[in-house]
Design a protein around this motif. Sequence first.
Motif: not given
Lengths: 344, 534
Positions: A286-287, A327, A331-332, A335, B389, B402
């Motif tokens: 995940a970011t 992931a 991420d969705y 946010k 990423r 992001l």
Amino acid sequence: MQFDTQTSPHLAGENSVAAMMRQVLYALVPGTLALIWFFGWGVLINLVLATIFATALEALVMVLRKRPVKAALGDYSAVVTAWLLAVTMPPLSPWWLTLIAVFFAIVVAKHLYGGLGYNPFNPAMVGYVVCLISFPVQMTSWLAPSGLAEHSVGFLASLQTILTGQLPASLSWDAITMATPLDNLRTETSLGKTLSEIRAEPLYGSLAGQGWEWAANFFFLGGFWLLYKKIITWHVPVALIVSLGVMAALFSLGNPDNFPPPTFHIFSGGAILGAFFIATDPVSGATSPRGRIVFGAGVGVLTYIIRTWGGYPDGIAFAVLLMNMAAPTIDYYTKPRVFGHKPE
Amino acid sequence: MALAIPGTTGNPDTNCYDMSQSIQLHTFHGGLKLDGHKAISTSHPIKTAELPATLLLPVQQHIGQPADVIVKPGEQVFKGQKLTRASDYISAPIHAPTSGIISAVEERLVPHPSGLKALCIEIQTDGKDKWGEKVSYPDFRNTDIVTLRNHIRESGIVGLGGAAFPTSVKLNPGRSIDTLILNGAECEPYITCDDMLMREHAADIVEGMAIMQFMLSAEQCIIGIEDNKPEAIAAMRAAVKESELAAEVVAIPTIYPTGGEKQLIKILTNQEVPGDSLPADIGIVCQNVGTAKAVYDAVIHGQPLIDRVITVTGEGIAQPQNFLALIGTSMAELVAQAGGYKPGVKRLIMGGSMMGFALATDEIPIIKASNCILALTEVEQPPAQPCIRCGKCEQVCPALLLPQQLFWYAQAKDFDKIQDYHLFDCIECGCCAEVCPSHIPLVQYYRFAKTEIWNQEREKVKSDIARERHIFHEERLERLKKEKAERLAKKKAALKNRPKVGDAEAKKSEIEAALARVKAKKEKQTTTQKNIER
């Protein structure tokens, strides 16, 4: 006078993928040295073999894909994958097992999905899991840590074993291999022994397994280096270790005879290596910061579940791959709040 | 969390944090500590540039509607004379920076990222620098606010921080203003024009702020300056002490982009300007220090915006320094006055290294928004690699976006999704691209996506109009058809009810009715005729 017209910003930053990967390699050094110390030359030979295989396969695929070979090799990502595989495979794995693992990592998991940056699954863990499922005997034949083994395996003996698959005549597999602490604990508890009885065995050290705990300590050191160099953020390692610890604490408080304490879980198997080096893989993880906490916590909880009730002694690899799948969804839903906007 | 880049200039040794500083500072997310490269252009005082033989003035130097040209080639103009007329509320005129003859009104190359040509007015200067009519309001406190605002508007003053938004519009917020902020942060690397202006003209800037404070009735006045400018902070503090204005000069940490309007407001007030609003909506007006000086010049001395301080700097310039230059001066001429280029110059930029745009040629004029001419030598541009990423970009994004997701959707041309991720909150500061280990030109992707979306919206407006017109046309045809059918039906009914032939009485009345109709028609015609003749 004519000038070139690039868009801003006009001064290139000093950061680069190669530099980041190099830092990961540096950070892997102490833990790897500890592994070599406790488990012999096989670790080093595996490392060299895996690196050669990975580099060759990466180059081959780039040629087939008609992409620049030099740029791909120059980012060291294949070397990092090879190194991670080498420290997770048993020290005397035959050469072809390493080749299969590297092949699935580099060719299947990485390049068939589009190469660096596009792989949804952690390449090293894909290679590891393919081998674990296909060759369970070879993949669980860990050597006994030095000091516990009846015989130690020298450099030439290790080399011979890896290349031919046969031990020198003076050695036998039974004499040199030993179940890993996680594996042993599983078997023994299923035989009805209490944890304090099991922990009295020489296989165990003060925190977890002999040798294992020290390797974990040194990987920990490397992890701190990565944090200090800002290659990774604290979110994944902390979430993973805390969630694994909390799960272990809950069950061991309820039934200390059957469930080992948090320290055992954290310093056994691949937990530390996974927390700092594997689950932190940016491409497949995940970011967003919150997403990374969820991701790390998910890996921790799944690892505990697989270790305790699953079919395999260690669960890091499976847990990471399962969370890789989650992931994009994580991420969705994580946010960050945009400046000047209310939380969504 | 700020990412440290080696060679930072944030100097904690300079003690510019006044202990009496009553304003509590806050932080914004992300940002970068950058190498400022500022000292190379601050060793000389501001030099007044030589009067050039020709000046080229782009008609459009502001954000908003274009202004109408009111001079013709061959016409004699005097210094300060208006050359264009603002055509709309959000618009600004330009003025003759010196006296001379208009030699051309035509399309020329202007400073624009795409190297566009645009309508320009060229003046052959006569060297006399003779002023035309001057209007000033030295006693501004006894002047009507509307008059002052109109004067600022007619003086062509726009924001000199780089955006060039008409100042008079910002000074008409349509609500009460609590806080007036002067932006002296100047966070972009290389640029020092505001720094030098504050050092040398602090009193004028403070007076300009007093004028704006009077116009806005702002309760609180804050001047925010990055702590890497101790001389400017000291000068401004001294000037505030001398003046009647109750303003506070606040030293703020040197983190790029503190000079962004929304970031500065967050640091000084801890308030976030809502995404779709202006600072005025939360009772704050923010103006650049250069703009304050321009307001002072216009109101007190009657000088419209005809010159500005501009930094000519970079490793590619022989003697980097600041100039007070007339708007319309050629960049090549200013570079020549700064000792010319050094060998190996590769890139010429209007603005700083983070947000400025590269120019193909120096044969273009400086405009109101030109704060810096930057010439770089070694510009290393490593090739872009795939995004891994790593998330470094979002760690530094001051808008809390992001960036890698935006990049992903820009690349995929998914313009709906990219707006879900708030593309239009991106201030294009370039922090993300600066830290990107894959060297992806991220900002370029965002600009591309923004432009595409604007184009699509324009197309949509066009097609909406066309569709509406079509629907209206269809409706009209339908209506006409219906009316015709109704008329026919009526006629049919009338024919049906028509009395039988032979009924003499009825026939007679019918004839009479027809005659009356004809008569009425004739009368109507004559009146219309008369009306027309009249």
